[in-house]
Write a protein that holds these residues in place. Structure first.
Motif, PDB file in Angstrom:
ATOM      1  N   THR A  74    -105.998-123.788  91.898  1.00 45.22           N
ATOM      2  CA  THR A  74    -104.960-124.832  91.088  1.00 45.22           C
ATOM      3  C   THR A  74    -104.653-124.524  89.847  1.00 45.22           C
ATOM      4  O   THR A  74    -104.954-123.218  89.277  1.00 45.22           O
ATOM      5  CB  THR A  74    -105.965-126.178  91.011  1.00 45.22           C
ATOM      6  OG1 THR A  74    -107.077-126.010  90.683  1.00 45.22           O
ATOM      7  CG2 THR A  74    -105.937-126.692  92.425  1.00 45.22           C
ATOM      8  N   ASP A  76    -117.275-114.710  97.224  1.00 49.27           N
ATOM      9  CA  ASP A  76    -115.870-114.225  96.709  1.00 49.27           C
ATOM     10  C   ASP A  76    -115.888-113.554  95.412  1.00 49.27           C
ATOM     11  O   ASP A  76    -117.039-113.595  94.883  1.00 49.27           O
ATOM     12  CB  ASP A  76    -115.020-115.538  96.630  1.00 49.27           C
ATOM     13  CG  ASP A  76    -114.944-116.579  95.634  1.00 49.27           C
ATOM     14  OD1 ASP A  76    -115.789-116.128  94.665  1.00 49.27           O
ATOM     15  OD2 ASP A  76    -114.774-117.558  95.884  1.00 49.27           O
ATOM     16  N   PRO A  81    -109.758-121.767  97.218  1.00 47.39           N
ATOM     17  CA  PRO A  81    -109.073-122.690  96.370  1.00 47.39           C
ATOM     18  C   PRO A  81    -108.523-122.130  95.085  1.00 47.39           C
ATOM     19  O   PRO A  81    -109.191-121.560  94.436  1.00 47.39           O
ATOM     20  CB  PRO A  81    -109.931-123.827  96.279  1.00 47.39           C
ATOM     21  CG  PRO A  81    -111.308-123.096  96.271  1.00 47.39           C
ATOM     22  CD  PRO A  81    -111.180-121.980  97.216  1.00 47.39           C
TER      23      PRO A  81
HETATM   24  C1  LIG Z   1    -105.505-119.160  89.185  1.00 49.17           C
HETATM   25  C2  LIG Z   1    -106.926-119.665  89.691  1.00 49.17           C
HETATM   26  C3  LIG Z   1    -107.268-120.664  89.899  1.00 49.17           C
HETATM   27  C4  LIG Z   1    -108.459-121.221  90.430  1.00 49.17           C
HETATM   28  N1  LIG Z   1    -108.514-122.664  90.872  1.00 49.17           N
HETATM   29  C5  LIG Z   1    -109.756-123.034  91.403  1.00 49.17           C
HETATM   30  C6  LIG Z   1    -110.293-124.295  91.534  1.00 49.17           C
HETATM   31  O1  LIG Z   1    -109.248-125.137  91.440  1.00 49.17           O
HETATM   32  N2  LIG Z   1    -111.156-124.578  92.248  1.00 49.17           N
HETATM   33  C7  LIG Z   1    -112.335-123.828  92.711  1.00 49.17           C
HETATM   34  O2  LIG Z   1    -113.128-123.827  93.299  1.00 49.17           O
HETATM   35  N3  LIG Z   1    -111.776-122.336  92.334  1.00 49.17           N
HETATM   36  C8  LIG Z   1    -110.560-122.035  91.576  1.00 49.17           C
HETATM   37  N4  LIG Z   1    -110.342-120.634  91.639  1.00 49.17           N
HETATM   38  C9  LIG Z   1    -111.420-119.716  91.993  1.00 49.17           C
HETATM   39  C10 LIG Z   1    -111.231-118.988  93.332  1.00 49.17           C
HETATM   40  O3  LIG Z   1    -111.547-120.044  94.372  1.00 49.17           O
HETATM   41  C11 LIG Z   1    -112.204-117.811  93.515  1.00 49.17           C
HETATM   42  O4  LIG Z   1    -113.363-118.308  93.457  1.00 49.17           O
HETATM   43  C12 LIG Z   1    -111.739-116.652  92.789  1.00 49.17           C
HETATM   44  O5  LIG Z   1    -110.432-116.478  92.693  1.00 49.17           O
HETATM   45  C13 LIG Z   1    -112.303-115.493  93.961  1.00 49.17           C
HETATM   46  O6  LIG Z   1    -111.907-114.060  92.996  1.00 49.17           O
HETATM   47  P1  LIG Z   1    -110.494-113.264  93.168  1.00 49.17           P
HETATM   48  O7  LIG Z   1    -109.559-114.071  92.853  1.00 49.17           O
HETATM   49  O8  LIG Z   1    -111.198-112.080  92.417  1.00 49.17           O
HETATM   50  O9  LIG Z   1    -110.645-113.144  94.652  1.00 49.17           O
HETATM   51  C14 LIG Z   1    -109.257-120.203  90.889  1.00 49.17           C
HETATM   52  C15 LIG Z   1    -108.999-118.821  90.623  1.00 49.17           C
HETATM   53  C16 LIG Z   1    -107.816-118.382  90.225  1.00 49.17           C
HETATM   54  C17 LIG Z   1    -107.345-117.282  89.904  1.00 49.17           C
END
Ligand SMILES: Cc1cc2nc3c(=O)[nH]c(=O)nc-3n(C[C@H](O)[C@H](O)[C@H](O)COP(=O)(O)O)c2cc1C
Length: 335
Positions: A84, A262, A82
């Motif tokens: 946002t 993740d 996810p």
């Molecule tokens: C721009 C951005 C927005 C994110 N928004 C959310 C969110 O709204 N809810 C959530 O559970 N995780 C959010 N995450 C975390 C991701 O779900 C995830 O845990 C993380 O990006 C994994 O790492 P990676 O980007 O290195 O693959 C966000 C990550 C990014 C980069």
């Protein structure tokens, strides 16, 4: 696709050869990790610390990447994470609802599942839930750890959208931006978590678990799945990488709940490492932003399928027949 994405992301993401958080360190809002970006980097370092044991004289001639999760058969143990705050994190070329649609549709096209998140603007979660609804519920909705009634209200929206699963990213507990916008978040007690899980018949995912004791608390509260995650290093700098804490967590709760993980997953080999360390499936975040901005839903599906192909190759070269049974022996720590 990468060239198109680089232009569309307007410098918010530089689309680096390896997405490791170095260039964007501290860019939150933006695509980086918080602070020095050390928690973002720790995810990749923790994965690099493990090596794969290559074996090529054996009878594993095909690799099965399918698994069952939340009552569905998925083509691969790789889900779209996810994400946002699309407008303020990714530059505004694509809106929140359109981005969620690309993630959910791309994941569906690749035979797997996507997640949608929640943020200070109610339109973020609502746009995500609309994408899940438009794809027959094929997605998981992650709600911020808001006040109890506000979480339950959003669980109902996920239920109406027939989402496959719902969850709370408990590691969003310190987001002051949410409080500033009149939507406070905070840690959940065990009783509060149990109450939320008990309020729905949907499988419930607790995202943001980094210790074995909290994994056990999530299981005892009734979680159908946990996500071992430091939120891509975006909420608290100087936390360990997911691959570092995963083995201890798996030792505590494997078999009692689905274990997702993740952070820093960039290739199929990374996926295989996390499976060997105890995950049932993984989530991929930032690389799919490049897919979405560079090629829409097709770009997202392309990258997921590419990772699946790399996973198959790594499985054949380690003698792994199925993602449902990955031996711990195929990974070893770097000397
Ligand atoms: C721009 C951005 C927005 C994110 N928004 C959310 C969110 O709204 N809810 C959530 O559970 N995780 C959010 N995450 C975390 C991701 O779900 C995830 O845990 C993380 O990006 C994994 O790492 P990676 O980007 O290195 O693959 C966000 C990550 C990014 C980069």
């Amino acid at each position: 696709m990468r060239k198109t994405a680089r232009e569309a992301l307007k410098g918010f993401c530089r689309v680096c050869p390896v997405c490791d958080g170095r260039v964007c360190a501290g860019e939150v809002p933006g695509m980086g990790g918080a602070g020095e970006g050390s928690a973002f980097g720790a995810n990749l370092e923790a994965l690099r610390r493990y090596r794969l044991t290559m074996r090529t004289i054996h009878g594993v001639k095909s690799a099965d990447t399918t698994l069952s999760l939340f009552g569905r058969t998925l083509s691969m143990p790789i889900l779209a994470a996810p994400m946002t705050g699309v407008v303020y994190n990714m530059g505004g070329k694509i809106g929140e609802a359109a981005f969620s649609e690309m993630i959910i549709a791309g994941a569906e096209a690749a035979g797997t599942l996507g997640g949608i998140g929640d943020g200070a603007d109610p339109a973020m979660y609502e746009g995500g839930v609309a994408a899940i609804s438009a794809h027959n519920g094929l997605g998981a909705a992650f709600i911020k750890p808001r006040e109890q009634a506000a979480v339950v209200e959003r669980i109902r929206l996920a239920e109406q959208a027939k989402a496959l699963a719902v969850g709370v990213d408990v590691d969003g507990a310190g987001l002051v931006t949410m409080a500033l916008k009149g939507q406070p978040v905070g840690p959940k007690t065990f009783a509060e978590l149990k109450e939320l899980i008990g309020s729905t018949s949907l499988p419930f995912i607790v995202k943001g678990i980094m210790t074995p004791d909290e994994a056990e608390l999530a299981v005892n509260a009734g979680a159908a799945a946990i996500v071992v995650s430091n939120h891509g290093g975006r909420v608290l700098d100087h936390t360990p990488g997911a691959a570092e804490v995963l083995p201890g967590i798996a030792a505590a709760v494997r078999g009692k709940t689905a274990i997702l993980a993740d952070g820093g997953v960039r290739t199929g080999a990374d996926v295989l490492k996390l499976l060997a360390l105890g995950a049932d499936a993984v989530l991929v975040g930032r690389p799919l932003v490049v897919g979405a901005f560079g090629g829409g839903a097709k770009g997202v599906a392309f990258l997921l399928n590419k990772m699946r192909g790399e996973l198959v190759s790594a499985m054949l070269l380690t003698g792994t027949a199925s993602v449902r049974e990955v031996s711990r022996d195929i990974v070893s720590p770097r000397p």
